[in-house]
Scaffold this motif. Structure first.
Motif, PDB file in Angstrom:
ATOM      1  N   ASP A  97     -67.777   3.203 -26.339  1.00 49.75           N
ATOM      2  CA  ASP A  97     -69.058   3.614 -25.761  1.00 49.75           C
ATOM      3  C   ASP A  97     -68.870   4.690 -24.708  1.00 49.75           C
ATOM      4  OD1 ASP A  97     -70.851   1.486 -27.018  1.00 49.75           O
ATOM      5  OD2 ASP A  97     -69.231   0.305 -26.119  1.00 49.75           O
ATOM      6  N   ARG A 119     -61.346 -13.692 -28.055  1.00 54.06           N
ATOM      7  CA  ARG A 119     -61.690 -12.277 -28.195  1.00 54.06           C
ATOM      8  C   ARG A 119     -62.778 -11.911 -27.182  1.00 54.06           C
ATOM      9  NH1 ARG A 119     -63.082  -9.977 -33.880  1.00 54.06           N
ATOM     10  NH2 ARG A 119     -60.880  -9.479 -33.844  1.00 54.06           N
ATOM     11  N   GLU A 172     -59.137  -2.587 -33.880  1.00 53.74           N
ATOM     12  CA  GLU A 172     -57.860  -3.321 -33.893  1.00 53.74           C
ATOM     13  C   GLU A 172     -57.044  -2.959 -35.130  1.00 53.74           C
ATOM     14  OE1 GLU A 172     -59.425  -7.278 -31.432  1.00 53.74           O
ATOM     15  OE2 GLU A 172     -59.549  -7.210 -33.621  1.00 53.74           O
ATOM     16  N   SER A 219     -61.485 -12.055 -37.697  1.00 54.40           N
ATOM     17  CA  SER A 219     -60.819 -10.960 -38.401  1.00 54.40           C
ATOM     18  C   SER A 219     -60.760  -9.756 -37.475  1.00 54.40           C
ATOM     19  CB  SER A 219     -61.577 -10.613 -39.682  1.00 54.40           C
ATOM     20  OG  SER A 219     -62.914 -10.329 -39.363  1.00 54.40           O
ATOM     21  N   PRO A 220     -59.731  -8.932 -37.662  1.00 55.99           N
ATOM     22  CA  PRO A 220     -59.588  -7.807 -36.730  1.00 55.99           C
ATOM     23  C   PRO A 220     -60.730  -6.809 -36.877  1.00 55.99           C
ATOM     24  CG  PRO A 220     -57.928  -7.738 -38.480  1.00 55.99           C
ATOM     25  CD  PRO A 220     -58.653  -9.031 -38.632  1.00 55.99           C
ATOM     26  N   THR A 221     -61.124  -6.243 -35.753  1.00 51.66           N
ATOM     27  CA  THR A 221     -62.176  -5.224 -35.776  1.00 51.66           C
ATOM     28  C   THR A 221     -61.574  -3.920 -36.303  1.00 51.66           C
ATOM     29  OG1 THR A 221     -61.656  -4.463 -33.568  1.00 51.66           O
ATOM     30  CG2 THR A 221     -63.231  -6.294 -33.754  1.00 51.66           C
ATOM     31  N   ASN A 251     -79.281   9.988 -17.362  1.00 49.01           N
ATOM     32  CA  ASN A 251     -79.173   8.807 -18.233  1.00 49.01           C
ATOM     33  C   ASN A 251     -77.791   8.156 -18.146  1.00 49.01           C
ATOM     34  OD1 ASN A 251     -81.822   9.116 -19.426  1.00 49.01           O
ATOM     35  ND2 ASN A 251     -80.983  10.927 -20.430  1.00 49.01           N
ATOM     36  N   GLN A 252     -77.178   8.273 -16.981  1.00 46.53           N
ATOM     37  CA  GLN A 252     -75.810   7.775 -16.858  1.00 46.53           C
ATOM     38  C   GLN A 252     -75.727   6.256 -16.875  1.00 46.53           C
ATOM     39  OE1 GLN A 252     -77.593   9.168 -14.440  1.00 46.53           O
ATOM     40  NE2 GLN A 252     -76.885   8.644 -12.372  1.00 46.53           N
ATOM     41  N   PHE A 253     -76.866   5.571 -16.778  1.00 45.13           N
ATOM     42  CA  PHE A 253     -76.833   4.109 -16.796  1.00 45.13           C
ATOM     43  C   PHE A 253     -76.869   3.556 -18.216  1.00 45.13           C
ATOM     44  CE2 PHE A 253     -79.443   5.648 -13.227  1.00 45.13           C
ATOM     45  CZ  PHE A 253     -78.500   5.475 -12.229  1.00 45.13           C
ATOM     46  N   GLN A 254     -77.157   4.431 -19.149  1.00 47.34           N
ATOM     47  CA  GLN A 254     -77.292   4.006 -20.541  1.00 47.34           C
ATOM     48  C   GLN A 254     -76.096   4.521 -21.339  1.00 47.34           C
ATOM     49  OE1 GLN A 254     -80.617   5.781 -22.515  1.00 47.34           O
ATOM     50  NE2 GLN A 254     -80.381   4.565 -24.363  1.00 47.34           N
ATOM     51  N   PHE A 255     -75.419   3.611 -22.004  1.00 46.55           N
ATOM     52  CA  PHE A 255     -74.294   3.983 -22.837  1.00 46.55           C
ATOM     53  C   PHE A 255     -74.738   4.056 -24.296  1.00 46.55           C
ATOM     54  CE2 PHE A 255     -70.401   3.478 -20.150  1.00 46.55           C
ATOM     55  CZ  PHE A 255     -71.040   3.180 -18.967  1.00 46.55           C
ATOM     56  N   ARG A 282     -64.769   7.352 -24.848  1.00 47.88           N
ATOM     57  CA  ARG A 282     -65.284   6.791 -23.598  1.00 47.88           C
ATOM     58  C   ARG A 282     -65.775   7.883 -22.647  1.00 47.88           C
ATOM     59  NH1 ARG A 282     -62.767   5.835 -18.837  1.00 47.88           N
ATOM     60  NH2 ARG A 282     -63.609   4.149 -17.547  1.00 47.88           N
ATOM     61  N   ARG A 287     -74.574  -1.287 -21.103  1.00 50.49           N
ATOM     62  CA  ARG A 287     -76.027  -1.157 -21.255  1.00 50.49           C
ATOM     63  C   ARG A 287     -76.316  -0.099 -22.319  1.00 50.49           C
ATOM     64  NH1 ARG A 287     -80.331  -2.283 -18.049  1.00 50.49           N
ATOM     65  NH2 ARG A 287     -82.220  -1.156 -18.596  1.00 50.49           N
ATOM     66  N   ARG A 288     -77.178  -0.450 -23.241  1.00 51.55           N
ATOM     67  CA  ARG A 288     -77.530   0.515 -24.294  1.00 51.55           C
ATOM     68  C   ARG A 288     -78.978   0.966 -24.161  1.00 51.55           C
ATOM     69  NH1 ARG A 288     -73.951  -1.442 -28.485  1.00 51.55           N
ATOM     70  NH2 ARG A 288     -71.943  -0.529 -27.949  1.00 51.55           N
ATOM     71  N   GLN A 289     -79.687   0.451 -23.169  1.00 50.80           N
ATOM     72  CA  GLN A 289     -81.102   0.783 -23.033  1.00 50.80           C
ATOM     73  C   GLN A 289     -81.300   1.709 -21.830  1.00 50.80           C
ATOM     74  OE1 GLN A 289     -83.248  -0.078 -25.274  1.00 50.80           O
ATOM     75  NE2 GLN A 289     -81.788  -1.375 -26.385  1.00 50.80           N
ATOM     76  N   GLN A 308     -72.984   4.080 -28.434  1.00 48.06           N
ATOM     77  CA  GLN A 308     -71.744   3.890 -29.176  1.00 48.06           C
ATOM     78  C   GLN A 308     -71.341   5.236 -29.751  1.00 48.06           C
ATOM     79  OE1 GLN A 308     -71.739   0.840 -32.179  1.00 48.06           O
ATOM     80  NE2 GLN A 308     -69.518   0.924 -32.420  1.00 48.06           N
TER      81      GLN A 308
END
Lengths: 243, 711
Positions: free
Chosen positions: B120, A68, B99, B94-96, B127-131, B176, A74-76, B133
């Motif tokens: 994400d 898997r 999934e 186990s599947p997420t 702030n395009q470098f920071q993702f 995304r 990056r989250r920061q 969730q």
């Protein structure tokens, strides 16, 4: 007068050695000679002078275990002044076989190369012996998938640059020997590495500085905490010292 | 002198701090804990010795006990399960939730295939470098459940279900990037139309059209016919929170706070009150972290439910870590933590004067200077603490430290003796032993208070407080060890005659006596001290059976020069032989085996004073004896600082005189080997000489064949 055969041989040998030692042109045109690694922590680097230092920031970590893949961006936060030369770094972490399809991994890596402002891509992967062919294939796919003008670089264990040389011929502009957090059997101390791909730069850490370095290389500097102005000034001094 | 306590912490508590590690990330013994005590005891009231370096979550718990508000059984068990949970076993993957959703939608024929969904989304410039969730697990779980319900209602092959899936696919396309909004539906089943209105609002939410999402979730909430009706207002609050956090404009959280308060006031929405309260806490923590910490601190001081305690503790320390400041001016708890961890001795003393409880006694004893007029009162108070009280180990330790600093040696010694007489956990016992060792009245004391029990380990300073078992079988078996407060003076100031005595004392466990006998024998051989060498060899032969045979052979050799060469040969065959005793776990490889990290033989140097090392070692021997010990140490340094040089030169000297000795080729080979595998060895002429002799005198020997290089 015809030169003696031994003189010709010596001349050819010298030429070969010199070619082997010769540093190629700058593999990262437009990047300063100092690059700060900005890892997965909040980084406020507004104090940085873009003419003095670039930033290689951890943009994504891709790991796999028991088949898997986990791909974590990056989250920061990362704040840099306008005009900073930026390199996106993707860290790969393998927790054993089976290795994922290179196409799946390369797709995620290529995404970070498309982040606005990114001018180069670096892959950080301590590949085991059994993973090298896979890694080679991945790098080839990445090279094909990137814009031709986008440099592809990699980090390298010092031993890769010295004793086993598997890095030779990889489609990378630069392989950065990591002279810190080294494992057993890694060649200690800075040196002129045998592998040409490893001769443009060094990777060091602010808390584990080598006593000396060959001059004239690009310096990647890791800081074990978030960068601040003092640490930045220290890195600049290092870059000047080993200019 | 004010930092004497810190000196103790550094030297006595932190375990060995060798100037040079023997390899990368090797386990280093700890004799007490640095930042986190072990599982299973602390939260249940066995606080041990509190250190200002402890993580704040432990200091919160300590404050509860020190102020007479012990954790309830539920709180302690939630924080620190007894017995500790078993190590995690590999479990089938186990599947997420993603999934599971992708698998569920495959039941529906005719919808386009979807390979994967990225959860994400990149931030907005700059702030395009920071993702972040964007699509959380619950979104996929709820979609999976809703699809199952709609399939039951309409059938998997129905047009309605296909349309529903298309709508949901559009929602998740926004996870995304992009902005894909499914079209509104008219003239269809009212349930499908209501679902679609919810999907439109959700798509707006994920595509960062927060104004649209707030409007449309509000409309869903207002539509009493919608199955999503009761969720509408909560989703409005979530939209407001998301907009504030993604845009990093926390002022917008006030709207969310008002919406959440309205939900909590509405009995029609009881179903969502728990969720609303959780979001309300989230909002409060970001609008005013100090106020939220204050509220959490009050909650933490009230005995209650285990789960709530753990959650509050997590939030409290999370906020403190994030802001790097606790509400010390408004909360006793935060004030104590700040003071205990922060050296503010005058404030500590002021608080103890006003509120003489164990918490402020601990803080005062730690930080108030030893020559302050309040110290006698503090020491008297420390003596009054019941040995059964959670504070007792800490106040006793800091109290003894203060007494030592004041020069009250007799009182400190008596106090330490009393403390050692009370059964304590090994880490606390180690600390009192260290204090008592410092107060030694002579040689017997020095040996008696030496043995320590490793209670944890770190890896060259990393991952402090790891369980000893993590270091593997060899480390786990080292149940007794020296600390530097013994090894430093012993190696440098103890004459060989005392080594013989120490190798026989019943005050030391056999493993430690063996270490002394082993190092003493090598030292005695190097220093040409046959009497001590023979005594130590006999002890070593008893204590290390694997060395018995070669040592007995050595003991049987009557010729002094031959015995010397035999000893050198034994040393070269045995990479674990060294002339120093070592703190901590010592060497981790069997004596006869080459260590992978070059921890073989020895390279001696003058010990460097570790930070905080007391200037004067304990009064363990009369000065003339110590002077003799120092002289022997200097002689050792001048004769055999490098094993490589010493062993090679001795071998070469013997070889030149006894070329026909059949052992010589092997010895020359081994001499070269020592230079290859000794840590920190500096190349000298001797290994090369040994190599040359081997290849010139014995070119066809198997030993020459095994020695292709010199180093």
């Amino acid at each position: 007068m015809r030169p003696h055969k031994s003189l010709v041989a010596a001349g050819l040998a010298a030429l070969t050695v010199c070619n082997g030692c010769q540093r190629q042109g700058d593999p990262l045109p437009g990047f300063p000679r100092l690059i700060l690694w900005a890892w997965e922590r909040p980084e406020r680097l507004e104090f940085l002078d873009p003419r003095t230092a670039g930033v290689a920031f951890l943009a994504r970590t891709i790991s796999w275990s028991e088949g898997r893949i986990t791909s974590a961006p990056r989250r920061q936060p990362l704040h840099v002044p306008p005009g900073t030369a930026l390199m996106a770094v993707v860290r790969l972490e393998s927790h054993g076989e089976p290795l994922p399809a290179t196409t799946v991994v390369s797709r995620d890596i290529l995404e970070v190369a498309a982040i606005p402002g990114v001018r180069a891509l670096q892959v950080d992967f301590d590949a085991r012996l059994s993973e090298r062919e896979w890694y080679r294939q991945l790098l080839q796919e990445l090279r094909r998938g990137l814009q031709p003008a986008m440099p592809l670089t990699m980090t390298a264990l010092a031993s890769w640059c010295q004793s086993d040389g598997w890095v030779r011929g990889l489609p990378v502009a630069d392989a950065v020997p990591m002279l810190f957090r080294m494992g057993a059997g890694e060649p200690r101390g800075a040196r002129e590495f045998r592998v040409a791909e490893c001769r443009a730069s060094f990777g060091i850490a602010t808390d584990e500085l080598p006593e000396k370095l060959p001059t004239g290389r690009r310096l990647y500097v890791f800081h074990p905490r978030a960068w601040d102005e003092d640490a930045y000034r220290g890195a600049v001094r290092l870059a000047v010292k080993w200019r | 002198m004010r930092l004497l306590v810190l000196a103790f912490l550094t030297v006595a508590l932190a375990g060995p701090r060798e100037a040079e590690s023997c390899g990368p990330f090797l386990p280093m013994a700890q004799f007490t804990y640095v930042s986190q005590p072990p599982q299973g005891v602390f939260a249940h009231g066995q606080l041990g010795i509190l250190l200002p370096s402890y993580h704040r979550r432990y200091l919160v718990i300590a404050y509860r006990y020190l102020t007479g508000v012990p954790l309830t059984r539920e709180e302690a068990s939630e924080f620190d399960p007894q017995p500790p949970p078993a190590p995690l076993q590999p479990t089938p993957v186990s599947p997420t939730p993603v999934e599971q959703w992708l698998a569920a939608r495959k039941q529906v024929p005719g919808v386009p295939a979807v390979q994967g969904i990225a959860e994400d989304r990149a931030g907005r410039p700059p702030n395009q470098f920071q993702f972040y969730q964007n699509c959380l697990d619950d979104a996929f779980r709820n979609s999976t459940l809703t699809l199952a319900e709609r399939i039951r209602r309409w059938g998997a092959s129905s047009l309605a279900v296909a349309e529903w899936v298309r709508g949901q696919d559009a929602v998740f396309e926004n996870c995304r990037d992009g902005s894909t909004i499914p079209p509104a539906l008219t003239g269809v089943d009212p349930l499908l139309a209501a679902d679609r209105r919810y999907q439109i609002a959700a798509a707006e939410f994920y595509s960062e059209d927060y104004a649209g999402a707030e409007r449309d979730f509000g409309a869903v909430g207002a539509d009493s016919a919608s199955p999503w009706h009761d969720l509408g207002r909560l989703m409005v609050a979530r939209t407001q929170i998301r907009e504030a956090t993604v845009a990093k404009d926390l002022s917008q959280l006030k709207d969310a706070a008002e919406t959440l308060e309205a939900i909590l006031q509405d009995p029609q929405e009881t179903k969502w009150h728990a969720s609303a309260r959780g979001l309300q806490d989230f909002v409060a923590a970001r609008i005013d972290p100090q106020a939220r910490m204050l509220a959490l601190g009050e909650k933490l001081m009230r005995p209650g439910d285990g789960r709530e305690f753990s959650t509050a503790l997590f939030d409290y320390t999370y906020l403190w870590d994030g802001t790097n400041r606790g509400p010390a001016d408004k909360s006793d708890l935060a004030d104590w933590i700040t003071t205990f961890a922060g050296r503010n001795w005058s404030h500590a003393l002021e608080r103890w004067r006003a509120q003489p409880d164990d918490a402020w006694l601990v803080a005062s004893l730690l930080w108030v200077p030893y020559d302050n007029a309040a110290i006698p009162d503090l020491l008297a108070a420390a003596h009054r603490v019941d040995p059964a009280a959670p504070a007792w180990p800490t106040v006793t330790f800091y109290g003894i430290s203060r007494a030592i600093a004041r020069g009250d040696t007799e009182a400190a010694r008596s106090w330490a003796d009393s403390a050692l007489a009370i059964q304590q956990t090994p880490d606390v016992h180690n600390v009192f032993l260290a204090q008592r060792l410092k107060l030694s009245r002579g040689w017997d004391d020095f040996l008696r208070f030496t043995p320590r029990t490793p209670v944890a380990l770190n890896y060259d300073g990393i991952d402090s407080d790891s369980p000893v078992q993590d270091g593997g079988q060899v480390v786990s078996q080292k149940t007794a060890a020296f600390d530097m407060d013994f090894t430093a003076p012993f190696n440098v100031e103890v004459p060989l005659g005392r080594w013989v005595d120490a190798a026989s004392t019943v005050d030391l466990p056999a493993a430690l006596r063996a270490d002394i006998a082993q190092a003493g024998w090598v030292r005695a051989v190097v220093l040409h001290r046959p009497t001590e060498a023979q005594a130590l060899a006999q002890r070593l032969a008893e204590l290390r059976p694997q060395l018995r045979s070669p040592l007995q052979s050595w003991l049987a050799e009557k010729d002094a020069d031959a015995a010397r060469f035999k000893a050198v040969l034994l040393m070269m065959r045995t990479p674990g032989l060294q002339p120093e005793v070592r703190p901590g776990f010592g060497r981790l490889t069997a004596d006869g085996q080459i260590d992978d990290f070059r921890d073989n033989w020895w390279t001696l140097s003058e010990p460097k004073a570790a930070e905080g090392t007391p200037a004067a070692p304990p009064d363990f021997l009369p000065e003339p004896e110590r002077a003799t010990g120092r002289k022997e140490w200097q002689q050792l340094l001048s004769t055999a600082a490098q094993a490589t040089d010493y062993l090679s030169s001795e071998t070469i000297a013997w070889a030149r005189l006894h070329r026909d000795d059949p052992r010589v080729p092997e010895a020359l080979h081994l001499a070269v080997r020592t230079s290859r595998y000794t840590s920190n060895a500096t190349p000298t002429r001797f290994p090369k000489q040994a190599f040359q002799l081997l290849h010139s005198w014995y070119p066809k020997s198997t030993w020459a064949a095994q020695t292709p290089y010199w180093y």
